[in-house]
Motif scaffolding. Sequence first.
Motif, PDB file in Angstrom:
ATOM      1  N   ALA A  13       0.833  -1.214   0.000  1.00 42.17           N
ATOM      2  CA  ALA A  13       0.000   0.000   0.000  1.00 42.17           C
ATOM      3  C   ALA A  13       0.863   1.257   0.000  1.00 42.17           C
ATOM      4  O   ALA A  13       0.562   2.241  -0.684  1.00 42.17           O
ATOM      5  CB  ALA A  13      -0.919   0.001   1.223  1.00 42.17           C
ATOM      6  N   ALA A  14       1.985   1.234   0.744  1.00 39.78           N
ATOM      7  CA  ALA A  14       2.845   2.417   0.860  1.00 39.78           C
ATOM      8  C   ALA A  14       3.482   2.798  -0.470  1.00 39.78           C
ATOM      9  O   ALA A  14       3.691   3.982  -0.745  1.00 39.78           O
ATOM     10  CB  ALA A  14       3.921   2.184   1.912  1.00 39.78           C
ATOM     11  N   VAL A  15       3.807   1.798  -1.296  1.00 39.31           N
ATOM     12  CA  VAL A  15       4.501   2.081  -2.569  1.00 39.31           C
ATOM     13  C   VAL A  15       3.544   2.055  -3.758  1.00 39.31           C
ATOM     14  O   VAL A  15       3.985   2.161  -4.906  1.00 39.31           O
ATOM     15  CB  VAL A  15       5.654   1.079  -2.805  1.00 39.31           C
ATOM     16  CG1 VAL A  15       6.699   1.194  -1.712  1.00 39.31           C
ATOM     17  CG2 VAL A  15       5.141  -0.360  -2.902  1.00 39.31           C
ATOM     18  N   SER A  16       2.235   1.939  -3.499  1.00 40.07           N
ATOM     19  CA  SER A  16       1.267   1.934  -4.592  1.00 40.07           C
ATOM     20  C   SER A  16       1.163   3.323  -5.213  1.00 40.07           C
ATOM     21  O   SER A  16       1.480   4.332  -4.580  1.00 40.07           O
ATOM     22  CB  SER A  16      -0.105   1.483  -4.084  1.00 40.07           C
ATOM     23  OG  SER A  16      -0.630   2.439  -3.175  1.00 40.07           O
ATOM     24  N   LEU A  17       0.710   3.385  -6.464  1.00 38.78           N
ATOM     25  CA  LEU A  17       0.602   4.662  -7.163  1.00 38.78           C
ATOM     26  C   LEU A  17      -0.409   5.590  -6.502  1.00 38.78           C
ATOM     27  O   LEU A  17      -0.326   6.814  -6.636  1.00 38.78           O
ATOM     28  CB  LEU A  17       0.202   4.418  -8.624  1.00 38.78           C
ATOM     29  CG  LEU A  17       1.257   3.723  -9.493  1.00 38.78           C
ATOM     30  CD1 LEU A  17       0.710   3.476 -10.889  1.00 38.78           C
ATOM     31  CD2 LEU A  17       2.531   4.564  -9.558  1.00 38.78           C
ATOM     32  N   GLN A  18      -1.361   5.032  -5.790  1.00 37.87           N
ATOM     33  CA  GLN A  18      -2.373   5.843  -5.128  1.00 37.87           C
ATOM     34  C   GLN A  18      -1.811   6.552  -3.895  1.00 37.87           C
ATOM     35  O   GLN A  18      -2.168   7.692  -3.591  1.00 37.87           O
ATOM     36  CB  GLN A  18      -3.557   4.962  -4.708  1.00 37.87           C
ATOM     37  CG  GLN A  18      -4.685   5.749  -4.028  1.00 37.87           C
ATOM     38  CD  GLN A  18      -5.770   4.841  -3.491  1.00 37.87           C
ATOM     39  OE1 GLN A  18      -5.628   3.620  -3.473  1.00 37.87           O
ATOM     40  NE2 GLN A  18      -6.878   5.428  -3.054  1.00 37.87           N
ATOM     41  N   VAL A  19      -0.891   5.887  -3.179  1.00 42.84           N
ATOM     42  CA  VAL A  19      -0.406   6.391  -1.891  1.00 42.84           C
ATOM     43  C   VAL A  19       0.964   7.048  -1.987  1.00 42.84           C
ATOM     44  O   VAL A  19       1.229   8.047  -1.312  1.00 42.84           O
ATOM     45  CB  VAL A  19      -0.361   5.228  -0.856  1.00 42.84           C
ATOM     46  CG1 VAL A  19       0.286   5.681   0.448  1.00 42.84           C
ATOM     47  CG2 VAL A  19      -1.760   4.706  -0.597  1.00 42.84           C
ATOM     48  N   LEU A  20       1.843   6.515  -2.840  1.00 45.98           N
ATOM     49  CA  LEU A  20       3.241   6.980  -2.881  1.00 45.98           C
ATOM     50  C   LEU A  20       3.390   8.482  -3.109  1.00 45.98           C
ATOM     51  O   LEU A  20       4.226   9.129  -2.446  1.00 45.98           O
ATOM     52  CB  LEU A  20       4.020   6.196  -3.946  1.00 45.98           C
ATOM     53  CG  LEU A  20       5.534   6.446  -3.987  1.00 45.98           C
ATOM     54  CD1 LEU A  20       6.179   6.087  -2.656  1.00 45.98           C
ATOM     55  CD2 LEU A  20       6.177   5.659  -5.130  1.00 45.98           C
ATOM     56  N   PRO A  21       2.620   9.113  -4.028  1.00 48.55           N
ATOM     57  CA  PRO A  21       2.770  10.573  -4.195  1.00 48.55           C
ATOM     58  C   PRO A  21       2.496  11.357  -2.915  1.00 48.55           C
ATOM     59  O   PRO A  21       3.162  12.363  -2.642  1.00 48.55           O
ATOM     60  CB  PRO A  21       1.737  10.908  -5.278  1.00 48.55           C
ATOM     61  CG  PRO A  21       1.542   9.628  -6.030  1.00 48.55           C
ATOM     62  CD  PRO A  21       1.677   8.547  -5.012  1.00 48.55           C
ATOM     63  N   ARG A  54     -11.621  14.286   3.101  1.00 53.91           N
ATOM     64  CA  ARG A  54     -12.212  13.564   1.978  1.00 53.91           C
ATOM     65  C   ARG A  54     -11.270  12.501   1.405  1.00 53.91           C
ATOM     66  O   ARG A  54     -11.545  11.938   0.346  1.00 53.91           O
ATOM     67  CB  ARG A  54     -12.611  14.552   0.875  1.00 53.91           C
ATOM     68  CG  ARG A  54     -13.679  15.552   1.325  1.00 53.91           C
ATOM     69  CD  ARG A  54     -14.092  16.477   0.194  1.00 53.91           C
ATOM     70  NE  ARG A  54     -15.112  17.424   0.628  1.00 53.91           N
ATOM     71  CZ  ARG A  54     -16.422  17.155   0.645  1.00 53.91           C
ATOM     72  NH1 ARG A  54     -16.864  15.980   0.263  1.00 53.91           N
ATOM     73  NH2 ARG A  54     -17.284  18.087   1.047  1.00 53.91           N
ATOM     74  N   MET A  55     -10.181  12.231   2.088  1.00 55.46           N
ATOM     75  CA  MET A  55      -9.215  11.242   1.597  1.00 55.46           C
ATOM     76  C   MET A  55      -9.588   9.838   2.060  1.00 55.46           C
ATOM     77  O   MET A  55     -10.291   9.654   3.064  1.00 55.46           O
ATOM     78  CB  MET A  55      -7.809  11.566   2.103  1.00 55.46           C
ATOM     79  CG  MET A  55      -7.185  12.821   1.512  1.00 55.46           C
ATOM     80  SD  MET A  55      -5.492  13.033   2.117  1.00 55.46           S
ATOM     81  CE  MET A  55      -5.023  14.551   1.260  1.00 55.46           C
ATOM     82  N   GLU A  56      -9.101   8.851   1.311  1.00 53.83           N
ATOM     83  CA  GLU A  56      -9.202   7.469   1.755  1.00 53.83           C
ATOM     84  C   GLU A  56      -8.329   7.304   3.002  1.00 53.83           C
ATOM     85  O   GLU A  56      -7.294   7.982   3.142  1.00 53.83           O
ATOM     86  CB  GLU A  56      -8.727   6.518   0.663  1.00 53.83           C
ATOM     87  CG  GLU A  56      -9.639   6.454  -0.556  1.00 53.83           C
ATOM     88  CD  GLU A  56     -10.973   5.821  -0.217  1.00 53.83           C
ATOM     89  OE1 GLU A  56     -10.992   4.856   0.571  1.00 53.83           O
ATOM     90  OE2 GLU A  56     -12.003   6.316  -0.722  1.00 53.83           O
ATOM     91  N   PRO A  57      -8.694   6.388   3.923  1.00 49.41           N
ATOM     92  CA  PRO A  57      -7.904   6.231   5.156  1.00 49.41           C
ATOM     93  C   PRO A  57      -6.407   6.012   4.902  1.00 49.41           C
ATOM     94  O   PRO A  57      -5.570   6.658   5.540  1.00 49.41           O
ATOM     95  CB  PRO A  57      -8.539   5.005   5.820  1.00 49.41           C
ATOM     96  CG  PRO A  57      -9.955   5.042   5.354  1.00 49.41           C
ATOM     97  CD  PRO A  57      -9.907   5.554   3.947  1.00 49.41           C
ATOM     98  N   ALA A  58      -6.058   5.136   3.953  1.00 49.43           N
ATOM     99  CA  ALA A  58      -4.646   4.838   3.696  1.00 49.43           C
ATOM    100  C   ALA A  58      -3.911   6.076   3.199  1.00 49.43           C
ATOM    101  O   ALA A  58      -2.773   6.359   3.624  1.00 49.43           O
ATOM    102  CB  ALA A  58      -4.525   3.704   2.678  1.00 49.43           C
ATOM    103  N   VAL A  59      -4.558   6.841   2.319  1.00 47.17           N
ATOM    104  CA  VAL A  59      -3.933   8.045   1.747  1.00 47.17           C
ATOM    105  C   VAL A  59      -3.772   9.127   2.821  1.00 47.17           C
ATOM    106  O   VAL A  59      -2.697   9.729   2.972  1.00 47.17           O
ATOM    107  CB  VAL A  59      -4.762   8.581   0.562  1.00 47.17           C
ATOM    108  CG1 VAL A  59      -4.198   9.908   0.070  1.00 47.17           C
ATOM    109  CG2 VAL A  59      -4.785   7.566  -0.572  1.00 47.17           C
TER     110      VAL A  59
END
Length: 503
Positions: A13-21, A54-59
């Motif tokens: 999850a940490a290195v996914s394109l959704q979270v990494l930026p 408004r963010m997803e919890p992981a983000v």
Amino acid sequence: MGVLEGLAQGLYAAVSLQVLPYLIGGAVLGLIIGIIPGLSGHFAMAMLVPFVFRMEPAVGITFILAAHATVAQGGGMTAILFATPGTGQNAATLLDGPKMTEKGEAGRAVGAAMSACFIGAFFGVFVLTLLLPILRKVVLLFGPPEFFMLAILALTFIAVLGGSGSVNKGLIGGALGLMFAFVGMDSVTGAKRFTFGLLELWDGLSMVPVLLGIFAVSEMIDLWITGGSLARKAAAGAPESMQKQIFSGIMETLRRWWLVIRCSAIGTTMGLIPGLGSAPAAFVAYGHAKQTSKTPEEFGNGTVEGVIAPEAANDAVEGGALASTLAFGIPGSSSMAILISALLILGVEPGPKLMVMHLDLVFLMIWTVVLGNLMGTILGMFIANPLARATFLRGSLLVPILLCIIVTGAYIFHRSWFDMIVVLVFGLLGYAMKKLDYSRPAFIIGFVLGLMVERNLYLSLKLYGGKFIYQPLALGLAVFTILVLIYNIVKIVKNKQKAGSDG
């Protein structure tokens, strides 16, 4: 979900394109906030809380925690290069960092600090991951008597931090810090103390302007009067290749790996206990490094060990604070209290259920702290070069700019004009202490721990009377404190005898 599965999912999850930026953006933002004097980790987190709605919890968790993870690294850089602590937790770094800059070893100090921060953070979060099952019982062992004795133990390190080896001057500096800590309304009775009729003093003196005044403004006054540059003792001309110096500092940290581990363990342990914070942990780690060093006389004169020890403890503290926050819902620091608020906003409730139902989120936070510090270390190496070269500018150019930044940093946190006056007044006090060789670090230790000593002594007496000292853990800490004092006194006597025989 098993531990290994949660570990893998957290990393993915940490290195996914959704979270990494967001991880990268948070790390950069935290580093910048750390570099600005007067701001801190909880300021960074508080500023970002409105953006996570408004963010997803992981983000959202990654964004806010990555910003917090790199603040200490940015603050360490300004403490080393400009004798101006970016945050309160970098105060101990001021003892040797600026002295290394004076010698032209700024890059070496920055490299050592950055790598020590990363190793400390790595140590803190992963060791505590292994200890989570037993942490609940450990945390519940600490009450007011134990907190009081921990504060007294930290105050004993004043004996180590006396100016030019003078215990008397260290104790006077510590007592002065305690006195200023009691300014304002009594936290228990509400009585007003040392306020002189000023409404602004009812809430006491804020740590940020006091810290900036005692260390940063006093150094600017000294630089203006003496002339030259911050890198006063360095050879004339361009500094040595900064990248080479930074690499040398990293190797220094790796060669002193045992010191890094010990100081990280101190930081982790103190972070686990709610209310202590990073500043006392950094000073305790510094005192430990000095006591166990083969060359204690070099501390305070620009030794790399004096940079490695507090910076390793600084970031390891957050691992302990994060563990108690996630596992038990007990915030280990003010920053962790803000993190709990952000988690609740995102629909995530800290506590035992989090450890069972959302283990992937727990490991995402752990990976965020580690990867955030890694990114902060890499980014810091590039930022260090232009910042370090600024230390070779003559003081007449640098002092007005830095003073503006320092005074603005004092104002911005509480938006108080009174804090701007406080920072200048304590700047004059800090300059006088420096010239008369009274210990400024001892002053800050006394100031930071004053209210903690007072509050927990009052609660201990209310709960147990004068017998609170006989509580098992408090008694153990009291015995250890006495042993530390005896050790310091014996060491000082031996040093005086040796100096007398040599003379």
